[in-house]
Write a protein that holds these residues in place. Structure first.
Motif, PDB file in Angstrom:
ATOM      1  N   LYS A   1     -17.718  -9.534   7.900  1.00 31.76           N
ATOM      2  CA  LYS A   1     -16.845  -8.692   8.554  1.00 31.76           C
ATOM      3  C   LYS A   1     -17.427  -8.329   9.915  1.00 31.76           C
ATOM      4  O   LYS A   1     -18.614  -7.483   9.538  1.00 31.76           O
TER       5      LYS A   1
ATOM      6  N   ILE B   1     -13.246  -6.690   4.393  1.00 32.31           N
ATOM      7  CA  ILE B   1     -13.701  -7.023   3.184  1.00 32.31           C
ATOM      8  C   ILE B   1     -12.925  -7.236   2.313  1.00 32.31           C
ATOM      9  O   ILE B   1     -12.902  -8.329   1.332  1.00 32.31           O
ATOM     10  N   GLU B   2     -11.803  -6.604   2.041  1.00 33.91           N
ATOM     11  CA  GLU B   2     -10.587  -7.095   1.183  1.00 33.91           C
ATOM     12  C   GLU B   2      -9.806  -8.095   1.919  1.00 33.91           C
ATOM     13  O   GLU B   2      -9.958  -8.163   3.149  1.00 33.91           O
TER      14      GLU B   2
ATOM     15  N   ASN C   1      -5.697   8.327   1.086  1.00 35.76           N
ATOM     16  CA  ASN C   1      -5.701   7.505  -0.283  1.00 35.76           C
ATOM     17  C   ASN C   1      -4.960   7.418  -1.099  1.00 35.76           C
ATOM     18  O   ASN C   1      -4.069   8.738  -1.207  1.00 35.76           O
TER      19      ASN C   1
ATOM     20  N   ARG D   1       0.814  -1.206   0.037  1.00 35.42           N
ATOM     21  CA  ARG D   1      -0.033  -0.053   0.234  1.00 35.42           C
ATOM     22  C   ARG D   1       0.906   1.113   0.080  1.00 35.42           C
ATOM     23  O   ARG D   1       0.543   1.949  -0.653  1.00 35.42           O
TER      24      ARG D   1
ATOM     25  N   GLY E   1      -8.191   2.374  -3.284  1.00 32.23           N
ATOM     26  CA  GLY E   1      -7.373   3.286  -3.869  1.00 32.23           C
ATOM     27  C   GLY E   1      -5.962   2.317  -4.568  1.00 32.23           C
ATOM     28  O   GLY E   1      -5.695   2.618  -5.507  1.00 32.23           O
TER      29      GLY E   1
ATOM     30  N   GLN F   1     -20.696  -4.210  -2.851  1.00 30.11           N
ATOM     31  CA  GLN F   1     -19.132  -4.576  -3.640  1.00 30.11           C
ATOM     32  C   GLN F   1     -18.898  -6.124  -3.576  1.00 30.11           C
ATOM     33  O   GLN F   1     -19.279  -6.857  -2.888  1.00 30.11           O
TER      34      GLN F   1
END
Ligand code: XMP
Length: 429
Positions: free
Chosen positions: A421, A426-427, A264, A215, A309, A350
């Motif tokens: 979750k 989620i990711e 982000n 990231r 992002g 999503q």
């Protein structure tokens, strides 16, 4: 200016965004400002018809109830106190509360219900023209909802005085960079600089498997590429940003502590030396979408599902390789296409695919394979803090599985992630 406004002064209530939305739902524009607004700041706000003071329990600090300053009480504007020394003064019953607010807004303040997207856009166009004059503005256009709507609004306001820079970090979904060029350069005739920085990002990411490190590299590299492009341009005074109201509210006002600070890819450092242009900073997300639609952006851009992002980089687990990244991109495109065909687009919050960095044994045309699995994820949530798993029809899962295993190179299995979750996020990274 075309709109009347009710001003909400923030004395610490976490309910202020709700209150702002209730009044906007009546067709009257609202803004939330700090409780100690100065007389100058107050008189500079266009169209104010009345003021609501709202603190709730947070209003009382160390036993002392904070209050608005003289600027408010001497303004001559009608003032409604939504709480009394921290105790709610608005009815807690919804119908009575709406009735009281409606009477204050329309009868006491005599505000007109003239808040709509046409008027909002007309006002912002005028404000941006006033702020920018004949000078130039730069925008990092990611293709996400917020930056796309800012671009469309600024193109309407100042045309070629805006330069958009679209950095393709190689981690976008299938068709996204092409759509940005098509919509903004071809259809809207924008000044668009398209930078394909795929190799640069993927080279930097080679061998990096720690999620936070990935990231960080993506975020830092994004700023470097953008700064390099900005330096090539001359005479830019302004930087446009897709800041929206929840970003401001969640980052905390003077009186309400921050829920989270927003950072982000595309969140540019403040020391770039430009003045900011943020025409959406008073809009909630659904209003941003409505604004984008009114400006003529395509539905799949305006209603697109949230996308992190760092993009597909956090869905190609572990150290990113080009072949696995392609498997994420292609499987994601199939998932999206099949969800759209099944009428699930816009209904599921999503959905995406993930490709882990391990292989398993399979069989294809009688021959042994040793390939990656693809994990499908589809979740629903209100605020992304918790999420439930979509109950996807089994036949649809089977169809998606058949397509992914036959169409996506290097994949021999498909799994559906059943984890809400918490305990998962989620990711996957
Ligand atoms: P998690 O995985 O934390 O995700 O449950 C919650 C929501 O945030 C999105 N997400 C991100 N968005 N930058 C972003 O702009 C990020 O680094 C990032 N990480 C997660 C995620 O897609 C989900 O909607």
């Amino acid at each position: 200016m075309k709109q009347d406004m009710i001003l909400i002064l923030d004395l610490g209530s976490e309910e202020n965004p709700k209150l702002a939305r209730e009044i906007r739902a009546m067709g009257v524009y609202t803004e939330i400002h700090p409780h100690d607004i100065s007389a100058e700041a107050l008189s500079a706000l266009p169209g104010v018809k009345g003021i609501i003071l709202n603190g709730g329990p947070n209003r009382v600090v160390d036993g002392v109830s904070i209050d608005a300053g003289d600027a408010v009480y001497q303004s001559g504007l009608p003032v409604l106190c939504a709480d009394h020394k921290g105790e709610p003064a608005l009815p807690t019953d919804d119908a009575a509360r709406a009735d009281l607010l409606r009477r204050f807004v329309f009868e006491t303040c005599k505000a007109e219900a003239n808040w709509n997207m046409e008027n909002f856009i007309a006002d912002q166009v005028e404000l941006v023209r006033r702020q920018v004059g004949d000078r130039k503005v730069l925008l990092a256009l990611s293709g996400g909802v917020d930056s796309s709507v800012v671009a469309a609004l600024l193109i309407r306001a100042i045309g070629k005085q805006l330069t958009c820079v679209h950095v393709n970090h190689g981690l976008l979904r299938k068709g996204e960079p092409e759509q940005v060029v098509e919509v903004f350069r071809d259809q809207m005739d924008a000044n668009l600089i398209y930078v394909d920085a795929t190799d640069r990002f993927l080279d930097k990411l080679a061998g990096v498997d720690e999620p936070e490190h990935k990231r960080k590299i993506i975020g830092t590299e994004f700023i470097r590429v953008f700064e390099e492009e900005a330096r090539k341009l001359e005479g830019i005074d302004f930087l446009a940003q897709g800041t929206i109201y929840p970003d401001i509210i969640e980052s905390g006002t003077k009186t309400v502590k921050a829920v989270k600070s927003h950072h982000n890819v595309g969140g540019l450092p403040e020391d770039l030396g430009f003045e900011l242009v943020e025409p959406l900073k008073m809009l909630f997300k659904d209003e941003v979408r409505a604004c984008g639609k009114a400006l003529g952006l395509p539905d799949n851009m305006v209603y697109r599902q949230p996308f992190p992002g760092p993009g597909l980089g956090v869905r190609c687990l572990g150290a990113i390789t080009r072949d696995r990244l392609e498997a994420v991109r292609e499987s994601d495109a199939i998932l999206r296409e099949e969800f759209a065909n099944a009428g699930l687009e816009g209904k599921v919050w999503q959905y995406f695919t993930v490709v882990p960095d391990f292989k398993s044994v399979g069989v294809h045309d009688g021959l042994r394979t040793f390939d990656w699995p693809v994990i499908l994820r589809a979740v629903n949530t209100v605020d992304a803090m918790t999420a439930t798993v979509e109950d996807v029809p089994f036949a649809l899962l089977q169809k998606i599985t058949a397509r992914i295993t036959s169409e996506v190179k290097g994949v021999n299995r498909v799994l559906y992630d059943l984890t809400p979750k918490p305990s998962g996020t989620i990711e996957w990274e």
